[in-house]
Every structure is written in structure tokens, then in C-alpha cells.
Design an enzyme around this catalytic site. Structure first.
Site, PDB file in Angstrom:
ATOM      1  N   LYS A  89      38.340  61.781  36.332  1.00  0.00           N
ATOM      2  CA  LYS A  89      37.044  61.660  37.014  1.00  0.00           C
ATOM      3  C   LYS A  89      36.318  62.987  36.951  1.00  0.00           C
ATOM      4  O   LYS A  89      36.894  64.039  37.270  1.00  0.00           O
ATOM      5  CB  LYS A  89      37.285  61.287  38.498  1.00  0.00           C
ATOM      6  CG  LYS A  89      36.000  61.076  39.273  1.00  0.00           C
ATOM      7  CD  LYS A  89      35.473  59.675  39.108  1.00  0.00           C
ATOM      8  CE  LYS A  89      34.015  59.530  39.509  1.00  0.00           C
ATOM      9  NZ  LYS A  89      33.055  59.911  38.441  1.00  0.00           N
ATOM     10  N   GLN A 110      37.821  70.610  38.377  1.00  0.00           N
ATOM     11  CA  GLN A 110      37.647  69.247  38.903  1.00  0.00           C
ATOM     12  C   GLN A 110      38.975  68.673  39.413  1.00  0.00           C
ATOM     13  O   GLN A 110      39.001  67.941  40.405  1.00  0.00           O
ATOM     14  CB  GLN A 110      37.068  68.347  37.803  1.00  0.00           C
ATOM     15  CG  GLN A 110      36.427  67.065  38.326  1.00  0.00           C
ATOM     16  CD  GLN A 110      35.027  67.276  38.857  1.00  0.00           C
ATOM     17  OE1 GLN A 110      34.215  67.943  38.233  1.00  0.00           O
ATOM     18  NE2 GLN A 110      34.728  66.715  40.015  1.00  0.00           N
ATOM     19  N   LYS A 113      39.358  70.198  42.835  1.00  0.00           N
ATOM     20  CA  LYS A 113      38.332  69.671  43.736  1.00  0.00           C
ATOM     21  C   LYS A 113      38.668  68.240  44.148  1.00  0.00           C
ATOM     22  O   LYS A 113      38.635  67.889  45.331  1.00  0.00           O
ATOM     23  CB  LYS A 113      36.987  69.683  42.984  1.00  0.00           C
ATOM     24  CG  LYS A 113      35.790  69.264  43.802  1.00  0.00           C
ATOM     25  CD  LYS A 113      34.558  69.022  42.930  1.00  0.00           C
ATOM     26  CE  LYS A 113      34.158  70.218  42.094  1.00  0.00           C
ATOM     27  NZ  LYS A 113      32.825  70.042  41.463  1.00  0.00           N
ATOM     28  N   LYS A 125      36.020  66.463  32.505  1.00  0.00           N
ATOM     29  CA  LYS A 125      34.625  66.873  32.335  1.00  0.00           C
ATOM     30  C   LYS A 125      34.246  66.593  30.898  1.00  0.00           C
ATOM     31  O   LYS A 125      35.104  66.594  30.010  1.00  0.00           O
ATOM     32  CB  LYS A 125      34.469  68.371  32.611  1.00  0.00           C
ATOM     33  CG  LYS A 125      33.056  68.774  32.952  1.00  0.00           C
ATOM     34  CD  LYS A 125      32.730  68.467  34.406  1.00  0.00           C
ATOM     35  CE  LYS A 125      31.316  68.752  34.772  1.00  0.00           C
ATOM     36  NZ  LYS A 125      31.135  68.726  36.237  1.00  0.00           N
ATOM     37  N   GLY A 164      27.390  62.270  36.504  1.00  0.00           N
ATOM     38  CA  GLY A 164      26.398  63.245  36.051  1.00  0.00           C
ATOM     39  C   GLY A 164      26.818  64.688  36.292  1.00  0.00           C
ATOM     40  O   GLY A 164      27.812  64.974  36.941  1.00  0.00           O
ATOM     41  N   ASP A 165      26.062  65.595  35.736  1.00  0.00           N
ATOM     42  CA  ASP A 165      26.167  67.038  35.981  1.00  0.00           C
ATOM     43  C   ASP A 165      24.844  67.602  35.462  1.00  0.00           C
ATOM     44  O   ASP A 165      23.838  66.874  35.436  1.00  0.00           O
ATOM     45  CB  ASP A 165      27.396  67.633  35.265  1.00  0.00           C
ATOM     46  CG  ASP A 165      27.736  69.042  35.754  1.00  0.00           C
ATOM     47  OD1 ASP A 165      28.364  69.169  36.815  1.00  0.00           O
ATOM     48  OD2 ASP A 165      27.366  70.018  35.084  1.00  0.00           O
ATOM     49  N   THR A 208      26.018  65.693  46.721  1.00  0.00           N
ATOM     50  CA  THR A 208      26.536  67.053  46.504  1.00  0.00           C
ATOM     51  C   THR A 208      25.788  68.037  47.404  1.00  0.00           C
ATOM     52  O   THR A 208      26.406  68.876  48.082  1.00  0.00           O
ATOM     53  CB  THR A 208      26.415  67.463  45.026  1.00  0.00           C
ATOM     54  OG1 THR A 208      26.938  66.413  44.216  1.00  0.00           O
ATOM     55  CG2 THR A 208      27.173  68.746  44.752  1.00  0.00           C
ATOM     56  N   ASN A 239      19.371  68.624  41.083  1.00  0.00           N
ATOM     57  CA  ASN A 239      19.903  67.648  42.027  1.00  0.00           C
ATOM     58  C   ASN A 239      20.579  68.328  43.223  1.00  0.00           C
ATOM     59  O   ASN A 239      20.302  68.012  44.378  1.00  0.00           O
ATOM     60  CB  ASN A 239      20.885  66.738  41.271  1.00  0.00           C
ATOM     61  CG  ASN A 239      21.650  65.816  42.190  1.00  0.00           C
ATOM     62  OD1 ASN A 239      22.524  66.252  42.938  1.00  0.00           O
ATOM     63  ND2 ASN A 239      21.316  64.549  42.165  1.00  0.00           N
TER      64      ASN A 239
HETATM   65  P1  NDP Z   1      20.505  69.847  37.377  1.00  0.00           P
HETATM   66  O1  NDP Z   1      20.414  69.690  35.917  1.00  0.00           O
HETATM   67  O2  NDP Z   1      19.922  68.797  38.250  1.00  0.00           O
HETATM   68  O3  NDP Z   1      19.903  71.247  37.843  1.00  0.00           O
HETATM   69  C1  NDP Z   1      20.362  72.439  37.321  1.00  0.00           C
HETATM   70  C2  NDP Z   1      19.488  73.562  37.842  1.00  0.00           C
HETATM   71  O4  NDP Z   1      20.056  74.807  37.469  1.00  0.00           O
HETATM   72  C3  NDP Z   1      18.081  73.559  37.253  1.00  0.00           C
HETATM   73  O5  NDP Z   1      17.193  74.105  38.175  1.00  0.00           O
HETATM   74  C4  NDP Z   1      18.227  74.444  36.025  1.00  0.00           C
HETATM   75  O6  NDP Z   1      17.005  75.047  35.615  1.00  0.00           O
HETATM   76  C5  NDP Z   1      19.195  75.491  36.548  1.00  0.00           C
HETATM   77  N1  NDP Z   1      20.032  75.980  35.447  1.00  0.00           N
HETATM   78  C6  NDP Z   1      20.929  75.266  34.725  1.00  0.00           C
HETATM   79  N2  NDP Z   1      21.505  76.039  33.782  1.00  0.00           N
HETATM   80  C7  NDP Z   1      20.946  77.250  33.926  1.00  0.00           C
HETATM   81  C8  NDP Z   1      21.115  78.477  33.274  1.00  0.00           C
HETATM   82  N3  NDP Z   1      21.993  78.603  32.254  1.00  0.00           N
HETATM   83  N4  NDP Z   1      20.383  79.535  33.705  1.00  0.00           N
HETATM   84  C9  NDP Z   1      19.511  79.411  34.732  1.00  0.00           C
HETATM   85  N5  NDP Z   1      19.298  78.262  35.389  1.00  0.00           N
HETATM   86  C10 NDP Z   1      20.010  77.214  35.002  1.00  0.00           C
HETATM   87  O7  NDP Z   1      22.075  70.008  37.686  1.00  0.00           O
HETATM   88  P2  NDP Z   1      22.852  69.829  39.049  1.00  0.00           P
HETATM   89  O8  NDP Z   1      21.997  70.190  40.189  1.00  0.00           O
HETATM   90  O9  NDP Z   1      23.504  68.501  39.021  1.00  0.00           O
HETATM   91  O10 NDP Z   1      24.023  70.909  38.867  1.00  0.00           O
HETATM   92  C11 NDP Z   1      23.899  72.249  39.318  1.00  0.00           C
HETATM   93  C12 NDP Z   1      25.277  72.848  39.488  1.00  0.00           C
HETATM   94  O11 NDP Z   1      26.023  72.070  40.445  1.00  0.00           O
HETATM   95  C13 NDP Z   1      26.156  72.869  38.230  1.00  0.00           C
HETATM   96  O12 NDP Z   1      26.992  73.998  38.280  1.00  0.00           O
HETATM   97  C14 NDP Z   1      27.012  71.618  38.379  1.00  0.00           C
HETATM   98  O13 NDP Z   1      28.220  71.718  37.648  1.00  0.00           O
HETATM   99  C15 NDP Z   1      27.262  71.632  39.882  1.00  0.00           C
HETATM  100  N6  NDP Z   1      27.654  70.374  40.494  1.00  0.00           N
HETATM  101  C16 NDP Z   1      26.912  69.247  40.313  1.00  0.00           C
HETATM  102  C17 NDP Z   1      27.292  68.062  40.941  1.00  0.00           C
HETATM  103  C18 NDP Z   1      26.477  66.822  40.847  1.00  0.00           C
HETATM  104  O14 NDP Z   1      26.855  65.846  41.500  1.00  0.00           O
HETATM  105  N7  NDP Z   1      25.363  66.774  40.119  1.00  0.00           N
HETATM  106  C19 NDP Z   1      28.515  68.003  41.745  1.00  0.00           C
HETATM  107  C20 NDP Z   1      29.171  69.269  41.947  1.00  0.00           C
HETATM  108  C21 NDP Z   1      28.749  70.405  41.319  1.00  0.00           C
HETATM  109  P3  NDP Z   1      16.024  74.270  34.567  1.00  0.00           P
HETATM  110  O15 NDP Z   1      15.525  73.062  35.301  1.00  0.00           O
HETATM  111  O16 NDP Z   1      14.971  75.263  34.260  1.00  0.00           O
HETATM  112  O17 NDP Z   1      16.881  73.928  33.386  1.00  0.00           O
HETATM  113  O1  2IT Z   2      31.145  68.878  39.295  1.00  0.00           O
HETATM  114  C1  2IT Z   2      31.203  67.763  39.846  1.00  0.00           C
HETATM  115  O2  2IT Z   2      31.943  67.542  40.805  1.00  0.00           O
HETATM  116  C2  2IT Z   2      30.327  66.710  39.336  1.00  0.00           C
HETATM  117  N1  2IT Z   2      29.526  66.959  38.440  1.00  0.00           N
HETATM  118  C3  2IT Z   2      30.408  65.313  39.905  1.00  0.00           C
HETATM  119  C4  2IT Z   2      31.537  64.543  39.283  1.00  0.00           C
HETATM  120  C5  2IT Z   2      31.620  63.087  39.648  1.00  0.00           C
HETATM  121  O3  2IT Z   2      32.476  62.433  39.036  1.00  0.00           O
HETATM  122  O4  2IT Z   2      30.884  62.607  40.503  1.00  0.00           O
END
Ligand code: NDP
Ligand code: 2IT
Length: 443
Positions: A89, A110, A113, A125, A164-165, A208, A239
Site C-alpha cells: 500500500k 511507507q 508509517k 511506492k 496518490g502522491d 493527510t 493537497n
Molecule cells: P501535490 O502534488 O498536491 O503538492 C506538492 C506541492 O509541493 C506543490 O505545491 C508543489 O509545487 C510543491 N513541490 C513538489 N515538489 C517540489 C520541489 N521539488 N520543489 C519545490 N516544491 C515542490 O502533492 P501532495 O500535497 O500530495 O504531497 C506533498 C508531500 O506530502 C509529498 O512529500 C508527499 O509524499 C507527502 N504525502 C502526501 C500524501 C497524500 O495523501 N497526498 C500522504 C502523505 C504524505 P508546484 O505546484 O509548483 O509543483
Molecule cells: O505518502 C503517503 O502516505 C501517501 N502518498 C498516501 C498513500 C496511500 O496509499 O494513501
């Protein structure tokens, strides 16, 4: 002569140059070494070496046609890291920086977590080096279909359940779910993060970010603090960041910043709900940039830590976004709590610095586990063919985050009046994984 490490040579030999992966492994192994050394069963089962090697890595070519009719080729992966505690997952990331080291670190994290959530989920992943920026809707659709044309062979509700991520949200999950249905003819929970009207869980999109704030509230309470009226620096505008901001506003905290890859949007008197709605529309629905937001003051190329003093920092963008220099800035800005929305947003040096300065630190594998936890709840709803209300899911999320907080302190004591959550979370999750591997004899 220096004593040989029990695992470092193998890590170097089998994963040469994989910096992010090494960083994630070192962080965990530093914390769990005394626990490991106390158990002869862990040693006999070579637990450290087992956990350093993913069960398997699937890599495939993703060819898709762009709007001009040319064929584009990207690389796709799924790192099925460990199914010791449940079906694989974890999320899928589409970003030009994606490589095997990053996906191995994310898969490894993961596993820990997911163990902390208490739900039966293994760790994985995947993703691609595909860059969705400047692509048309039709190109995104064709890419997602091409990606799923390979991935569908390796996933399923009892095998591996992606979500997603970065750059993979409800739109991309929709395109991939549609293609999975077309290819398999099976309606089943093989992906999570689906839309609420087509099999998704209420509250998964927010989970998240909201979960991060629930965890932060638990951290604050454990140290006699509270969230209301605190000043908060958030990085990211995706997100996780924007839903964390939403929950902060609901709890009367002041959000001073959000940021994206171009720069930071600063709100001297705090972000308000109307502006947050506009930002959500621009970033999450129109895939735009913060520089185009009229409100606030936009600081091109700056990070939140360059801009304002605050009480709490929530890095929610990406790995290693905070290095030692940025960590020093955070200390000078008066931050007393930091909780990670992103996965491994602090370099090893940065972590060490903020911990040594007494900042109370919530590690991502605990603080951002709300997303995958609600993914776990989505699987339960899909398997039982019975959806739950938003209120039911939110109540469960709050309770899971409180449990994760308690599990993260179960094996540790306060030192200088504060909890070292990273150590506690690593020990709890490691013990769960290691005990399962020992119980299996050999897997
Ligand atoms: P999104 O794609 O929705 O948002 C990512 C954000 O981070 C955007 O604002 C993006 O900017 C910025 N960003 C991404 N990469 C870079 C980079 N290399 N340098 C600068 N800014 C960057 O992703 P999420 O919000 O889903 O994910 C954000 C973090 O949270 C990640 O580390 C992810 O692994 C983690 N995460 C996500 C989960 C989920 O459920 N979605 C769960 C747990 C953790 P721009 O829009 O300009 O690209
Ligand atoms: O980093 C993370 O925990 C995620 N991107 C969510 C993973 C998931 O299976 O919901």
C-alpha cells in the site's frame, strides 16, 4: 580499526549511490539499533538486511502519444517494499525527479508509517518521471492510461493498492481507475483516493492535511500547548499543505505562508478562508501557480523560513526541502514545534539541528499517516460494499492519529521534558515489522 557496521556495507554494496534511500535507512537504524541488538531472534532472522531490501521492484516503459502525434517515452516503477503486515500500500508520484532511490526511500518509509496506523497494510511506492506541467488534459489522460496498461498486472485489492502522491490527485486516480476497469472488468478496491461518488471514501482528499493537524494537536497537548492563536509557516500548496491550512484556520490558528516550486505567498495578518478557497481552486483544480494569486505578497524564489517569525512549521512540499541552513533559520524564527506533512522534508543534518535545539519534532511517518489511514478505511468500505459518512471517517481519523501519537511514545521516556517522537515511532514500527518477519520463519 573502527568497528564494522552490521548493515552499512550491505547498503552501500546493494544500493550504491541511492542517497535518499540511504538517508531513510540510516535514520531508522540509528534509532532502532538498541532494540535490534537486544533480540537474538532479530539477529538470527537478519532483520536489518531483510528490511533493507524491497520484496521486488517493477520497472516498465510507459509510451504515450502527445498532442502533436509524437510518441513520448517515460519510465514507470512500482516498488513493492514489504507485504509482511498486509497487501502492499502506498502512493504514486509523477514528477521529473522521480527515480529508484526516491521510490525506495518512500517505500521503506511507507512500511513504517503503515505499521504505525495499526491497519493491515504493507508498504509500497511507485510512479514515473513524467512531468505533468504544461501537459494538456488529453495528454494527462493518455499518460495515465499508458501507465495503468502496465501497472494493472501487478495490483489488486489483496496484492497491492496504490493511491496518490505528488501530482497524482483525484483526476489522475480517476483516469487510472477507469482504465483498470476497462482492462480487468473487475470493480474492486485496487486504488484508493477515488472520488466519493465512484467508490472513494469521504474525507480521503483532506485526510493527510487534517490528520497532520490532529497529530500536531496531540503533540501540543502532550507538551501543555494549544493550537489556537499560534502562528504557522506552511510550505507547499498542494493537497497536503492546503488541507493542513484549512484545518489550522478551523482551529483559529494563523497561517502565515504557503509555497510552491516558484516561491512563497506571505500573509502578514494570516490567510483567510476566502483566499484559501481561491488558492485551492488555482492549485488543485486549475493546476496553476501561486504567483498568479492576487492576495498576499508573493516572494519569488523564497521559502517560508526566509520570511517570518512563527511558532510552528509544517513542511508539506517534498523531501529534503529543509537543509541545515534552513533549519538554523527555523530556530532563529522562534519555531517550537515542527510536524512533517511531506515525507522526509528534513535532511539528516537539519533533523539533528532542530532536535538538538529542543524543537519538538513530529516525523512524517507518524504525522502524515492520516492519508494512508483513510486509504485503509476506503479499502474496508470497498470490501464491505458499504460507504461511511464524512463524520464517521473524520472521527476514525482523529482516533487513529491519537493512537499513532500514543504508539510513538510507547517505547520512550521524555528527555528534558520533551518526547523524541522520531525514535519512538521508529521503534514501534520496527518491532511490528520485525516480529512479523520472525513469526513467518522465512519469507
Ligand atoms: P501535490 O502534488 O498536491 O503538492 C506538492 C506541492 O509541493 C506543490 O505545491 C508543489 O509545487 C510543491 N513541490 C513538489 N515538489 C517540489 C520541489 N521539488 N520543489 C519545490 N516544491 C515542490 O502533492 P501532495 O500535497 O500530495 O504531497 C506533498 C508531500 O506530502 C509529498 O512529500 C508527499 O509524499 C507527502 N504525502 C502526501 C500524501 C497524500 O495523501 N497526498 C500522504 C502523505 C504524505 P508546484 O505546484 O509548483 O509543483
Ligand atoms: O505518502 C503517503 O502516505 C501517501 N502518498 C498516501 C498513500 C496511500 O496509499 O494513501
Amino acid at each position: 580499526m573502527a568497528k564494522k557496521s552490521v548493515y552499512k556495507d550491505t547498503l552501500e554494496k546493494n544500493h550504491p549511490g541511492d542517497e535518499e534511500f540511504h538517508q531513510a535507512v540510516h535514520e531508522v537504524y540509528e534509532d532502532i539499533m538498541p532494540t535490534y541488538k537486544r533480540s537474538s531472534a532479530y539477529k538470527t532472522s537478519s532483520i536489518l538486511t531483510q528490511l533493507m531490501e524491497p520484496d521486488r521492484i517493477l520497472r516498465f516503459r510507459v509510451s504515450w502519444q502527445d498532442d502533436k502525434g509524437s510518441i513520448q517515452v517515460n519510465r514507470g516503477w512500482r516498488v513493492q517494499y514489504s507485504n509482511a503486515l498486509g497487501a502492499y500500500k502506498g502512493g504514486l508520484r509523477f514528477h521529473p525527479t522521480v527515480n529508484e532511490s526516491i521510490l525506495k526511500f518512500l517505500g521503506f518509509e511507507q512500511c513504517f508509517k503503515n505499521a504505525l496506523t495499526g491497519l493491515p497494510m504493507g508498504g509500497a511506492k511507485g510512479g514515473s518521471d513524467f512531468d505533468p506541467k504544461e501537459k494538456s488534459e488529453a495528454e494527462i489522460l493518455r499518460f495515465c492510461q499508458a501507465f495503468m496498461s502496465e501497472l494493472y498486472r501487478y495490483i489488486g485489492p489483496h496484492i497491492d493498492v496504490p493511491a496518490g502522491d505528488i501530482n497524482v490527485g483525484a483526476r489522475e486516480i480517476g483516469y487510472m481507475q477507469g482504465h483498470y476497469l476497462k482492462l480487468t472488468n473487475r470493480w474492486e478496491g485496487a486504488l484508493t483516493g477515488k472520488g466519493e461518488t465512484w467508490g472513494g471514501s469521504a474525507g480521503r482528499i483532506e485526510a493527510t492535511g487534517y490528520g497532520l493537524i490532529y497529530f500536531l494537536q496531540n503533540m501540543l497537548e502532550a507538551h501543555d500547548g494549544k493550537l489556537s492563536e499560534k502562528k504557522i509557516l506552511i510550505s507547499g500548496a498542494g493537497n497536503v499543505a492546503l488541507h493542513a491550512a484549512e484545518k489550522c484556520l478551523a482551529e483559529d490558528a494563523t497561517v502565515l505562508t504557503v509555497s510552491d516550486s516558484g516561491g512563497t505567498l506571505y500573509f502578514k495578518d494570516g490567510l483567510d478562508e476566502t483566499t484559501l478557497k481561491k488558492i485551492k481552486k488555482i492549485k488543485l483544480e486549475e493546476y496553476g501557480a501561486l504567483k498568479d494569486v492576487k492576495e498576499g505578497s508573493y516572494k519569488k524564489g523564497k521559502s517560508p523560513w526566509d520570511i517570518a517569525d512563527a511558532d510552528i512549521a509544517l513542511p508539506c512540499a517534498t523531501q529534503n526541502e529543509i537543509d541545515k541552513d534552513a533549519a538554523k533559520k527555523l530556530v532563529n524564527r522562534g519555531i517550537s514545534f515542527l510536524a512533517e506533512g511531506a515525507n522526509m522534508p528534513l535532511t539528516a543534518d537539519a533533523q539533528q539541528h532542530i532536535i538538538s535545539k529542543g524543537i519538538i519534532y513530529g516525523p512524517g511517518k507518524a504525522s502524515n499517516a492520516g492519508g494512508v489511514a483513510v486509504s485503509g478505511l476506503e479499502r474496508t468500505q470497498n470490501a464491505s460494499m458499504a460507504p461511511w459518512t464524512r463524520e464517521e471517517v473524520d472521527e476514525k481519523l482523529r482516533s487513529i492519529m491519537a493512537d499513532i501519537h500514543d504508539r510513538s511514545v510507547e517505547h520512550i521516556r521524555r528527555s528534558d521534558g520533551i518526547y523524541h517522537y522520531r525514535k519512538g515511532a521508529n521503534i514501534y514500527a520496527f518491532t511490528k515489522l520485525a516480529d512479523a518477519l520472525v513469526a513467518y520463519g522465512i519469507k
